[in-house]
Design a protein around this motif. Structure first.
Motif, PDB file in Angstrom:
ATOM      1  N   VAL A  35       0.971  -1.241   0.020  1.00 29.92           N
ATOM      2  CA  VAL A  35      -0.193  -0.175  -0.244  1.00 29.92           C
ATOM      3  C   VAL A  35       0.737   1.281  -0.121  1.00 29.92           C
ATOM      4  N   VAL A  36       2.123   1.388   0.758  1.00 33.47           N
ATOM      5  CA  VAL A  36       2.826   2.502   0.824  1.00 33.47           C
ATOM      6  C   VAL A  36       4.282   2.167   0.348  1.00 33.47           C
ATOM      7  N   PRO A  37       4.477   1.731  -0.996  1.00 30.37           N
ATOM      8  CA  PRO A  37       5.931   1.229  -1.220  1.00 30.37           C
ATOM      9  C   PRO A  37       6.747   2.301  -1.429  1.00 30.37           C
ATOM     10  N   GLN A  38       6.224   3.437  -1.544  1.00 29.64           N
ATOM     11  CA  GLN A  38       7.123   4.741  -1.558  1.00 29.64           C
ATOM     12  C   GLN A  38       7.780   5.107  -0.294  1.00 29.64           C
ATOM     13  N   PHE A  39       7.248   4.379   0.913  1.00 28.33           N
ATOM     14  CA  PHE A  39       7.838   4.496   2.180  1.00 28.33           C
ATOM     15  C   PHE A  39       8.511   3.303   2.653  1.00 28.33           C
ATOM     16  N   VAL A  40       8.051   2.072   2.332  1.00 27.78           N
ATOM     17  CA  VAL A  40       8.501   0.936   2.841  1.00 27.78           C
ATOM     18  C   VAL A  40       8.588  -0.259   1.635  1.00 27.78           C
ATOM     19  N   PHE A  59      12.476  -2.885   8.842  1.00 23.92           N
ATOM     20  CA  PHE A  59      11.756  -2.245   7.801  1.00 23.92           C
ATOM     21  C   PHE A  59      12.772  -1.835   6.762  1.00 23.92           C
ATOM     22  N   ASN A  60      12.530  -2.115   5.515  1.00 24.83           N
ATOM     23  CA  ASN A  60      13.357  -1.740   4.529  1.00 24.83           C
ATOM     24  C   ASN A  60      12.874  -0.599   3.624  1.00 24.83           C
ATOM     25  N   PHE A  61      13.525   0.477   3.149  1.00 23.80           N
ATOM     26  CA  PHE A  61      13.225   1.370   2.550  1.00 23.80           C
ATOM     27  C   PHE A  61      13.475   1.425   1.105  1.00 23.80           C
ATOM     28  N   PRO A  62      12.750   2.107   0.235  1.00 21.25           N
ATOM     29  CA  PRO A  62      12.999   2.126  -1.156  1.00 21.25           C
ATOM     30  C   PRO A  62      14.289   2.799  -1.753  1.00 21.25           C
ATOM     31  N   LYS A  68      18.348   3.198   4.850  1.00 25.05           N
ATOM     32  CA  LYS A  68      18.211   2.158   4.224  1.00 25.05           C
ATOM     33  C   LYS A  68      17.348   1.167   5.202  1.00 25.05           C
ATOM     34  N   TYR A  69      17.324   1.184   6.463  1.00 22.38           N
ATOM     35  CA  TYR A  69      16.465   0.231   7.115  1.00 22.38           C
ATOM     36  C   TYR A  69      16.418   0.676   8.621  1.00 22.38           C
ATOM     37  N   VAL A  70      15.554   0.001   9.355  1.00 21.72           N
ATOM     38  CA  VAL A  70      15.363   0.419  10.674  1.00 21.72           C
ATOM     39  C   VAL A  70      14.864  -1.107  11.407  1.00 21.72           C
TER      40      VAL A  70
END
Length: 162
Positions: A35-40, A59-62, A68-70
């Motif tokens: 749903v929010v691939p621009q954020f996750v 959580f890996n970011f795009p 990059k991640y948290v």
């Protein structure tokens, strides 16, 4: 170590708290990348059960995202009160200045929908480092955008988490 507390987001919506809690807290590892691939970009359950304290998710970011991640660890979760408390304890989002960030999120019934509130406690590595509204402005903006996108999706798809 210093601790600085800020309200990261506070919104009212027509979406029921149970649906928001499911999307944001319980099933975010499946929901967010769709749903929010621009954020996750993706979420991995590293340890435990997403409905229980002790669960750890990465959580890996795009591409193009500033981080990059948290990694987050669920400290407390109460599905009956739509409350979660988790700690971001690893990843480049902490930069060189933060030991961790503890988030407390509630979804309270409000009229025909709910009220969302996200409080963050930033634990700095050193006492002389000060967190300000300017330091967290980008994070607050992203939380607002992400909330709006999730809200719009749930309104457009009333069968999801019904």
């Amino acid at each position: 170590m210093g601790v600085f507390t800020f309200t990261m987001g506070e919104f009212t919506t027509t979406v029921a708290p149970a649906r928001l809690f499911q999307a944001f807290c319980i099933d975010n590892h499946n929901f967010f990348p769709k749903v929010v691939p621009q954020f996750v970009k993706s979420v991995e359950v590293v340890h435990g059960d997403p409905t229980s304290a002790g669960c750890i998710k990465q959580f890996n970011f795009p591409e193009g995202y500033p981080f990059k991640y948290v990694k987050d660890r669920v400290e407390e979760i109460d599905s009956s009160k739509y409350y979660v408390k988790y700690t971001s304890f690893e990843g480049d989002v902490l930069r060189d200045t933060l030991e961790c960030t503890v988030f407390e999120i509630t979804f309270e019934p409000s009229g025909t929908g709910s009220h969302y509130k996200n409080i963050a406690h930033f634990h700095t590595k050193e006492d002389n480092h000060v967190m300000t509204e300017e330091n967290i402005a980008g994070g607050k903006e992203n939380i607002a955008k992400m909330f709006k996108a999730v809200e719009e999706y749930l309104i457009a798809n009333p069968q999801v988490y019904a």
